[in-house]
Design a protein around this motif. Structure first.
Motif, mmCIF file in Angstrom:
data_model
loop_
_atom_site.group_PDB
_atom_site.id
_atom_site.type_symbol
_atom_site.label_atom_id
_atom_site.label_comp_id
_atom_site.label_asym_id
_atom_site.label_seq_id
_atom_site.Cartn_x
_atom_site.Cartn_y
_atom_site.Cartn_z
ATOM 1 N N CYS A 103 7.227 6.072 -4.569
ATOM 2 C CA CYS A 103 8.585 6.802 -5.023
ATOM 3 C C CYS A 103 8.017 7.693 -6.427
ATOM 4 O O CYS A 103 7.481 6.891 -7.674
ATOM 5 N N SER A 136 9.160 11.539 -3.246
ATOM 6 C CA SER A 136 10.708 10.895 -3.044
ATOM 7 C C SER A 136 11.619 11.818 -2.526
ATOM 8 O O SER A 136 12.410 11.579 -1.647
ATOM 9 N N CYS A 146 15.932 7.958 -1.293
ATOM 10 C CA CYS A 146 15.469 6.976 -2.029
ATOM 11 C C CYS A 146 16.426 6.208 -2.893
ATOM 12 O O CYS A 146 17.010 7.029 -3.931
ATOM 13 N N CYS A 148 16.013 3.516 -4.858
ATOM 14 C CA CYS A 148 15.365 2.807 -5.826
ATOM 15 C C CYS A 148 16.228 2.627 -7.184
ATOM 16 O O CYS A 148 16.572 3.783 -7.155
ATOM 17 N N CYS A 151 15.173 5.835 -8.926
ATOM 18 C CA CYS A 151 15.825 7.152 -8.580
ATOM 19 C C CYS A 151 17.248 7.075 -8.929
ATOM 20 O O CYS A 151 17.978 8.040 -9.187
HETATM 21 ZN ZN LIG Z 1 12.998 5.977 -5.825
#
Ligand SMILES: [Zn+2]
Length: 499
Positions: A103, A136, A146, A148, A151
């Motif tokens: 990422c 990403s 993404c 996460c 993000c």
């Molecule tokens: Zn991410």
């Protein structure tokens, strides 16, 4: 001022093991790394070749991911929170750990990538090439990423900055201060498979992709700055940008030039090369020259069927469009069955075309497209949003522009040098896949409509990579239409016109 690509550049994708190959082709640039050490950098400088260091933003690699829990944490996540493996690296697995997307918004992976830049530029290379620059954003645009924490935090900040009544209404919120996109998405999809099926219908999807693409572009720009800092001088910045894919356009304002895949549709012979021409035209329209390669499956097909004449058409077509196909010296091949493999193009088959380009810079340098494929006057300057990129596509497709055509699939590409000299390329697509040959044509009439150059000419000179230059008569009609008659046309003829 760092150099951009020139129209008569001969670009190698990768470094050659045998330096004689550079001389055979007349190489001027090695686009995809190879100059990671001071020795290499000095060697390239002595050869007069612009050389680059390279690194990638795709994955930390299976082995590093297996051994380093922090890197495992910094991988792209789907809506289930699971890491996403790079689909085209199924064979890159270490003790059961696949190659997960890193990422590029996660601080740990960003630090990893910056270390790679330091390694790539350790010798002070003249440029940095960033592979898989989308990071990403690639996982977001195509592979269910993404989601996460990093993000989600970045998207929240982006939404706060770019909030409009339309975006707030789309999200169904009053403000974006505590917004978490995962909560919204969960109302529509809780699994990767469902998300992939319906992502385009989920609110804020375009905004999410735009945000990720803009973050990737800024990240790439920062890597270029870091490279210049390490080399202690201005350096070129390129990234693997596949045209005409819209998501690859966002980073282009930050790049010195583009290096990337442009589909050649090898399996269709020459039937789909208009799409290739359109990709080259897009590069001209955005003002960023491209050093192109075919897709992995193009080279796999060429290798399997030994199609040298077809590749020669690709080379001629690229330079006729003001771009350049990289020398087919060592090209990446990919099929699902064979995975990654390589095509080592025979020098004798291709080098004469590149040496022709180098021998006649006046036919290429400082030229722009005129006629039906000329860049239209109103091109969107901004490429940051989905709407901007659609506007570019619409502007370029308006009127369904095509090359002029004559004989049996002879494409005519009128161009004009900065000093006003016309340069006209004629490239044959009369390709016989059975024989892997271009069919020669006799007594061919080349017509250029009068409105393109709008003046008279008394004669023309024809240049070919496989013959000496020759004088050609020009007939000028009352409407200034130009007619040239060629006794024989094989693959590629280039004319200059003289008043
Ligand atoms: Zn991410």
């Amino acid at each position: 001022m760092v150099r951009a690509l020139r129209h008569d550049d001969v670009v190698f994708m990768y470094a050659a093991e045998d330096e004689q190959a550079y001389a055979d082709y007349g190489a001027t640039v090695v686009g995809w790394g190879g100059a990671h050490t001071l020795d290499r950098v000095r060697r390239y400088a002595a050869l007069g070749i612009h050389a680059t260091g390279t690194m990638w933003c795709l994955t930390a690699g299976a082995e590093a991911l297996h051994k380093d829990p922090d890197l495992r944490e910094a991988t792209c996540r789907d809506i289930e929170g699971k890491p996403i493996a790079v689909p085209w690296l199924p064979d890159h697995v270490y003790e059961g750990t696949p190659s997960w997307f890193g990422c590029t918004n996660h601080p740990t992976f960003r630090a990893h990538v910056r270390k790679q830049v330091a390694n790539a530029m350790a010798g002070g290379a003249a440029g940095l090439h960033v592979d898989d620059h989308l990071g990403s954003a690639q996982s977001t645009a195509n592979h269910a990423g993404c989601f996460c924490d990093a993000c989600m935090a970045a998207f929240r900040l982006w939404l706060v900055e770019w909030a409009t009544p339309g975006l707030l209404a789309e999200a169904g919120v009053m403000d974006f201060e505590d917004f978490d996109y995962r909560t919204l998405v969960h109302a529509y999809a809780t699994t990767r498979d469902t998300y992939l099926e319906i992502q385009h219908t989920i609110p804020l999807h375009h905004a999410f992709v735009d945000c990720q693409l803009q973050l990737a572009a800024e990240h790439t720009r920062q890597l270029g700055s870091l490279a210049a800092e390490i080399a202690n001088r201005p350096v070129t910045l390129s990234a693997n940008t596949c045209l005409p894919h819209p998501e690859h356009l966002v980073v282009t304002p930050h790049l010195s030039y583009l290096v990337g895949e442009v589909a050649q549709y090898a399996e269709s012979g020459t039937a789909r090369l208009l799409e290739t021409v359109r990709a080259y035209r897009m590069a001209e329209a955005i003002g960023k020259p491209i050093a192109a390669t075919g897709m992995g499956w193009d080279w796999a097909y060429v290798k399997e069927h030994d199609l040298e004449a077809l590749v020669r058409i690709w080379i001629a077509l690229s330079y006729a469009c003001g771009q350049r196909l990289m020398a087919p010296h060592r090209m990446w091949c990919f099929t699902p069955e064979k995975g990654t493999h390589w095509y080592q193009g025979p020098t004798d088959a291709y080098a004469p075309l590149y040496r022709f380009v180098r021998a006649h810079p006046e036919l290429f340098r400082d030229c722009r497209t005129v006629g039906p494929l000329a860049v239209p006057p109103r091109i969107p300057a901004d490429l940051d949003t989905h709407t901007d990129r659609e506007a570019l596509r619409t502007a370029l497709d308006a009127g369904d522009p095509r090359p002029l055509e004559t004989g049996d699939r002879l494409w005519i590409f009128p161009r004009e040098r900065g000093d006003g000299t016309p340069v006209v390329h004629v490239v044959s697509l009369a390709y016989d896949p059975e024989a892997d040959g271009v069919t020669a044509q006799s007594d061919v009439e080349i017509r250029v409509p009068g409105h393109i150059y709008g003046r008279t000419f008394s004669r023309a000179k024809a240049y070919r990579y496989d013959a000496d230059p020759s004088e050609v008569a020009v007939a000028v009609g009352s409407d200034l239409d130009l007619t040239l008659r060629l006794a024989t046309q094989r693959l590629w003829t280039t004319f200059t016109l003289v008043a």
